[in-house]
Design a protein around this motif. Structure first.
Motif, PDB file in Angstrom:
ATOM      1  N   ARG A  92      53.661  25.043   8.982  1.00  0.00           N
ATOM      2  CA  ARG A  92      54.768  25.972   9.149  1.00  0.00           C
ATOM      3  C   ARG A  92      55.735  25.869   7.974  1.00  0.00           C
ATOM      4  NH1 ARG A  92      56.438  24.622  14.097  1.00  0.00           N
ATOM      5  NH2 ARG A  92      58.098  23.344  13.210  1.00  0.00           N
ATOM      6  N   ARG A  93      56.019  24.645   7.564  1.00  0.00           N
ATOM      7  CA  ARG A  93      56.913  24.434   6.426  1.00  0.00           C
ATOM      8  C   ARG A  93      56.375  25.109   5.177  1.00  0.00           C
ATOM      9  NH1 ARG A  93      56.259  19.307   5.190  1.00  0.00           N
ATOM     10  NH2 ARG A  93      55.825  18.492   7.263  1.00  0.00           N
ATOM     11  N   THR A 109      50.776  30.827  22.856  1.00  0.00           N
ATOM     12  CA  THR A 109      52.111  30.470  23.323  1.00  0.00           C
ATOM     13  C   THR A 109      52.149  30.420  24.846  1.00  0.00           C
ATOM     14  OG1 THR A 109      52.912  31.725  21.444  1.00  0.00           O
ATOM     15  CG2 THR A 109      54.543  30.967  23.017  1.00  0.00           C
ATOM     16  N   ASP A 110      51.534  31.392  25.490  1.00  0.00           N
ATOM     17  CA  ASP A 110      51.502  31.420  26.947  1.00  0.00           C
ATOM     18  C   ASP A 110      50.785  30.173  27.492  1.00  0.00           C
ATOM     19  OD1 ASP A 110      52.623  33.856  26.407  1.00  0.00           O
ATOM     20  OD2 ASP A 110      51.264  35.037  27.635  1.00  0.00           O
ATOM     21  N   MET A 111      49.680  29.813  26.853  1.00  0.00           N
ATOM     22  CA  MET A 111      48.963  28.576  27.204  1.00  0.00           C
ATOM     23  C   MET A 111      49.899  27.380  27.153  1.00  0.00           C
ATOM     24  SD  MET A 111      45.710  28.904  27.841  1.00  0.00           S
ATOM     25  CE  MET A 111      46.123  27.313  28.509  1.00  0.00           C
ATOM     26  N   MET A 112      50.567  27.230  26.015  1.00  0.00           N
ATOM     27  CA  MET A 112      51.457  26.083  25.823  1.00  0.00           C
ATOM     28  C   MET A 112      52.555  26.080  26.868  1.00  0.00           C
ATOM     29  SD  MET A 112      51.829  25.881  21.672  1.00  0.00           S
ATOM     30  CE  MET A 112      53.087  24.583  21.720  1.00  0.00           C
ATOM     31  N   ALA A 113      53.044  27.269  27.184  1.00  0.00           N
ATOM     32  CA  ALA A 113      54.100  27.375  28.193  1.00  0.00           C
ATOM     33  C   ALA A 113      53.598  26.844  29.531  1.00  0.00           C
ATOM     34  CB  ALA A 113      54.549  28.825  28.326  1.00  0.00           C
ATOM     35  N   ARG A 172      54.622  17.887  37.220  1.00  0.00           N
ATOM     36  CA  ARG A 172      53.974  16.610  37.549  1.00  0.00           C
ATOM     37  C   ARG A 172      55.005  15.501  37.663  1.00  0.00           C
ATOM     38  NH1 ARG A 172      49.143  16.320  33.983  1.00  0.00           N
ATOM     39  NH2 ARG A 172      48.500  17.907  35.474  1.00  0.00           N
ATOM     40  N   GLU A 173      56.050  15.573  36.824  1.00  0.00           N
ATOM     41  CA  GLU A 173      57.091  14.562  36.927  1.00  0.00           C
ATOM     42  C   GLU A 173      58.349  15.123  37.597  1.00  0.00           C
ATOM     43  OE1 GLU A 173      58.521  13.980  32.557  1.00  0.00           O
ATOM     44  OE2 GLU A 173      56.326  14.054  32.479  1.00  0.00           O
ATOM     45  N   ALA A 174      58.139  16.140  38.427  1.00  0.00           N
ATOM     46  CA  ALA A 174      59.209  16.687  39.272  1.00  0.00           C
ATOM     47  C   ALA A 174      60.445  17.111  38.485  1.00  0.00           C
ATOM     48  CB  ALA A 174      59.588  15.671  40.355  1.00  0.00           C
ATOM     49  N   ARG A 175      60.211  17.685  37.302  1.00  0.00           N
ATOM     50  CA  ARG A 175      61.314  18.123  36.466  1.00  0.00           C
ATOM     51  C   ARG A 175      61.342  19.649  36.499  1.00  0.00           C
ATOM     52  NH1 ARG A 175      60.687  18.716  31.239  1.00  0.00           N
ATOM     53  NH2 ARG A 175      58.783  17.472  31.213  1.00  0.00           N
ATOM     54  N   ALA A 176      62.515  20.224  36.777  1.00  0.00           N
ATOM     55  CA  ALA A 176      62.625  21.677  36.842  1.00  0.00           C
ATOM     56  C   ALA A 176      62.670  22.254  35.433  1.00  0.00           C
ATOM     57  CB  ALA A 176      63.889  22.069  37.600  1.00  0.00           C
ATOM     58  N   VAL A 177      62.040  23.409  35.255  1.00  0.00           N
ATOM     59  CA  VAL A 177      61.996  24.040  33.935  1.00  0.00           C
ATOM     60  C   VAL A 177      62.684  25.396  33.998  1.00  0.00           C
ATOM     61  CG1 VAL A 177      60.495  25.021  32.175  1.00  0.00           C
ATOM     62  CG2 VAL A 177      59.850  22.896  33.303  1.00  0.00           C
ATOM     63  N   SER A 178      63.600  25.620  33.069  1.00  0.00           N
ATOM     64  CA  SER A 178      64.260  26.911  32.963  1.00  0.00           C
ATOM     65  C   SER A 178      63.694  27.647  31.749  1.00  0.00           C
ATOM     66  CB  SER A 178      65.752  26.708  32.768  1.00  0.00           C
ATOM     67  OG  SER A 178      65.989  26.192  31.470  1.00  0.00           O
ATOM     68  N   PRO A 179      63.897  28.952  31.678  1.00  0.00           N
ATOM     69  CA  PRO A 179      63.490  29.696  30.490  1.00  0.00           C
ATOM     70  C   PRO A 179      64.071  29.093  29.209  1.00  0.00           C
ATOM     71  CG  PRO A 179      64.034  31.219  32.230  1.00  0.00           C
ATOM     72  CD  PRO A 179      64.351  29.835  32.751  1.00  0.00           C
ATOM     73  N   LYS A 180      65.280  28.596  29.302  1.00  0.00           N
ATOM     74  CA  LYS A 180      65.906  27.982  28.128  1.00  0.00           C
ATOM     75  C   LYS A 180      65.114  26.771  27.636  1.00  0.00           C
ATOM     76  CE  LYS A 180      70.215  25.664  26.731  1.00  0.00           C
ATOM     77  NZ  LYS A 180      70.727  26.566  25.671  1.00  0.00           N
ATOM     78  N   ASP A 181      64.727  25.913  28.601  1.00  0.00           N
ATOM     79  CA  ASP A 181      63.916  24.744  28.244  1.00  0.00           C
ATOM     80  C   ASP A 181      62.644  25.183  27.519  1.00  0.00           C
ATOM     81  OD1 ASP A 181      65.737  23.203  29.651  1.00  0.00           O
ATOM     82  OD2 ASP A 181      64.564  23.296  31.511  1.00  0.00           O
ATOM     83  N   LEU A 182      62.038  26.203  28.093  1.00  0.00           N
ATOM     84  CA  LEU A 182      60.778  26.708  27.574  1.00  0.00           C
ATOM     85  C   LEU A 182      60.963  27.221  26.149  1.00  0.00           C
ATOM     86  CD1 LEU A 182      57.949  26.976  28.623  1.00  0.00           C
ATOM     87  CD2 LEU A 182      58.535  29.208  29.582  1.00  0.00           C
ATOM     88  N   ALA A 183      62.018  27.989  25.949  1.00  0.00           N
ATOM     89  CA  ALA A 183      62.306  28.531  24.625  1.00  0.00           C
ATOM     90  C   ALA A 183      62.460  27.394  23.615  1.00  0.00           C
ATOM     91  CB  ALA A 183      63.564  29.381  24.667  1.00  0.00           C
ATOM     92  N   GLY A 184      63.199  26.353  24.033  1.00  0.00           N
ATOM     93  CA  GLY A 184      63.413  25.219  23.145  1.00  0.00           C
ATOM     94  C   GLY A 184      62.098  24.537  22.794  1.00  0.00           C
ATOM     95  N   TYR A 185      61.271  24.317  23.809  1.00  0.00           N
ATOM     96  CA  TYR A 185      59.994  23.643  23.593  1.00  0.00           C
ATOM     97  C   TYR A 185      59.071  24.462  22.700  1.00  0.00           C
ATOM     98  CZ  TYR A 185      55.357  21.788  24.545  1.00  0.00           C
ATOM     99  OH  TYR A 185      54.082  21.291  24.413  1.00  0.00           O
ATOM    100  N   GLY A 189      59.909  26.871  20.684  1.00  0.00           N
ATOM    101  CA  GLY A 189      60.498  27.279  19.406  1.00  0.00           C
ATOM    102  C   GLY A 189      60.555  28.789  19.237  1.00  0.00           C
ATOM    103  N   ILE A 190      60.734  29.512  20.338  1.00  0.00           N
ATOM    104  CA  ILE A 190      60.890  30.965  20.252  1.00  0.00           C
ATOM    105  C   ILE A 190      62.246  31.348  20.836  1.00  0.00           C
ATOM    106  CG2 ILE A 190      58.410  31.382  20.354  1.00  0.00           C
ATOM    107  CD1 ILE A 190      58.685  32.181  23.244  1.00  0.00           C
TER     108      ILE A 190
END
Lengths: 165, 165
Positions: A41-42, B52-56, B65-78, B80-81
Motif C-alpha cells: 500500500r505504501r 472487504t466484506d470477507m474481512m468484515a 467469540r470473545e463477547a465483544r460488541a462491534v459497531s460500524p465505527k469499529d469496523l471502519a477502523g479495522y 481502514g475505510i
DNA sequence: GGCAGGTCGCTAGGCCGGCTAAGCACTTGG
DNA sequence: CCAAGTGCTTAGCCGGCCTAGCGACCTGCC
C-alpha cells in the motif's frame, strides 16, 4: 479454544525466554502478511499507482531483464484481467510516462510494451533496497535452518491451497 | 544476477538432496503468498463476496467469540475505510442475510452488528478446516524449529516494513 | 491469389466499491 | 438546556474492473 497452552511446550528448551512454539510461528506468518500488505500500500501511494499497475510494471521490467518481449495479451494473462481492461491500463501507464507502445516487428496486429528508462530506474530504486534487505536475511540462514523454514512454508502453502478434502 | 550460486551453500549438509538455501526459503515465502492470495480469491468467489466484506465478517465473528460488541465505527477502523463506505458495506451484508443491525442498548446513535447463525456456521465451515490444517502444521514444529521459523519471519517483516533508510 | 475464420487491441457502456460532503439523531458538558 | 460533539446515513462522484462488439491484421485452404 487452545490459547491456554500456547506457551506450554518449552519442555526441552526449558524456560529459555527465546523458546517459541508453532503457534508463534503461525502468528509471525500472519504478521508478515500484514507487513507485506502494508508495504504494498505504501509503495502504491508513493508511486501514485494502483496494485495492478504496479504488478504490470514489475512484470515488464522482469521480462525485459531476460530480453523477453511483452504484449498486452501477455500482460492480461499474467494479471488475470480482460484484454479491454489491459488496454486501459496500458493507456494509463503510457499517459503517466511509465510505458511505451511500439509496433511488433513482424505481426501488424501486435504491440510491444517497454518501460521508459526513468521508470526502470524508479523501480530499481523502490524495490532494490527492500529486495537486498530480504536477500540479506535469507542468506543468513544455513542449510539446516533454510530447510526448516522452506519446509514449513511449503506445508503452509499446501494447507492453504488444499481445497479438496 | 546471483542465480548461479543459488544452490551453492550445502557445505555442512553435504550433498543431502534435501538441503536448502536461504534463497529457497525466500522463494517458498513468495509461493506461500501466492497460495494465500489464491485461497482468498477462491473463498471470495465461493461465498459471492468481495475481500472487504470477507474481512468484515471474520472480524465480527472473532469479536463475538470473545463477547465483544462491534459497531460500524469499529469496523471502519479495522478495515481502514470511511464510515460512509462502512454503512454501504453493512447494507450489503444485511441484504445478503449475513449480518443484522441492532440498536445499542445505551447509546441511541450507535448500532451493534451481529452475524446471523447461518453465516457463523458457514464461516466455521469455510475456514475451520484450513485453520485446523495450518495449526496441525504449526504444531509439528518443536521449540527449536519454531524459533528459527519465527525469527526468519520476523526479520522478513522488518525487511519489508523498513521504509526509512 | 484471395477469402474465411481466428487473433489482437481498441472503444463503448455498465457495475461495483471506494471516496468526500453534508445531514439527521442522539449524547454530553458547561 | 442548549451548543458542540459523535455515530450513522444519504447523495453524488470517480477509478478500475467487466462484457460486447468492432476494425485491422494474419493464416490456411481452395
Amino acid at each position: 479454544m487452545e490459547s491456554s497452552e500456547v506457551r506450554a511446550s518449552g519442555y526441552w528448551y526449558g524456560d529459555d525466554p527465546e523458546a517459541r512454539t508453532g503457534v508463534d510461528a503461525l502468528n509471525a506468518l500472519r504478521r508478515y502478511r500484514v507487513a507485506e500488505t502494508a508495504m504494498r500500500r505504501r509503495t502504491r501511494s508513493a508511486l501514485r499507482m494502483n496494485e495492478t499497475d504496479m504488478m504490470a510494471l514489475r512484470f515488464i521490467v522482469n521480462a525485459e531483464r531476460e530480453a523477453r518481449a511483452v504484449s498486452p495479451k501477455d500482460l492480461a494473462g499474467y494479471l488475470g484481467i480482460s484484454s479491454a481492461s489491459t488496454t486501459v491500463l496500458v493507456d494509463r501507464l503510457v499517459a503517466s510516462g511509465h510505458l511505451s507502445r511500439a509496433k511488433h516487428p513482424s505481426d501488424g496486429r501486435a504491440v510491444v510494451l517497454a518501460v521508459t528508462p526513468t521508470t526502470h530506474a524508479d523501480m530499481q530504486e523502490t524495490f532494490g533496497d527492500m529486495h537486498r534487505r530480504m536477500m540479506a536475511v535469507a542468506r543468513q540462514l544455513d542449510a539446516h535452518e533454510a530447510t526448516i523454514v522452506t519446509s514449513f512454508l511449503e506445508q503452509m502453502s499446501h494447507a492453504v491451497s488444499h481445497e479438496e478434502k
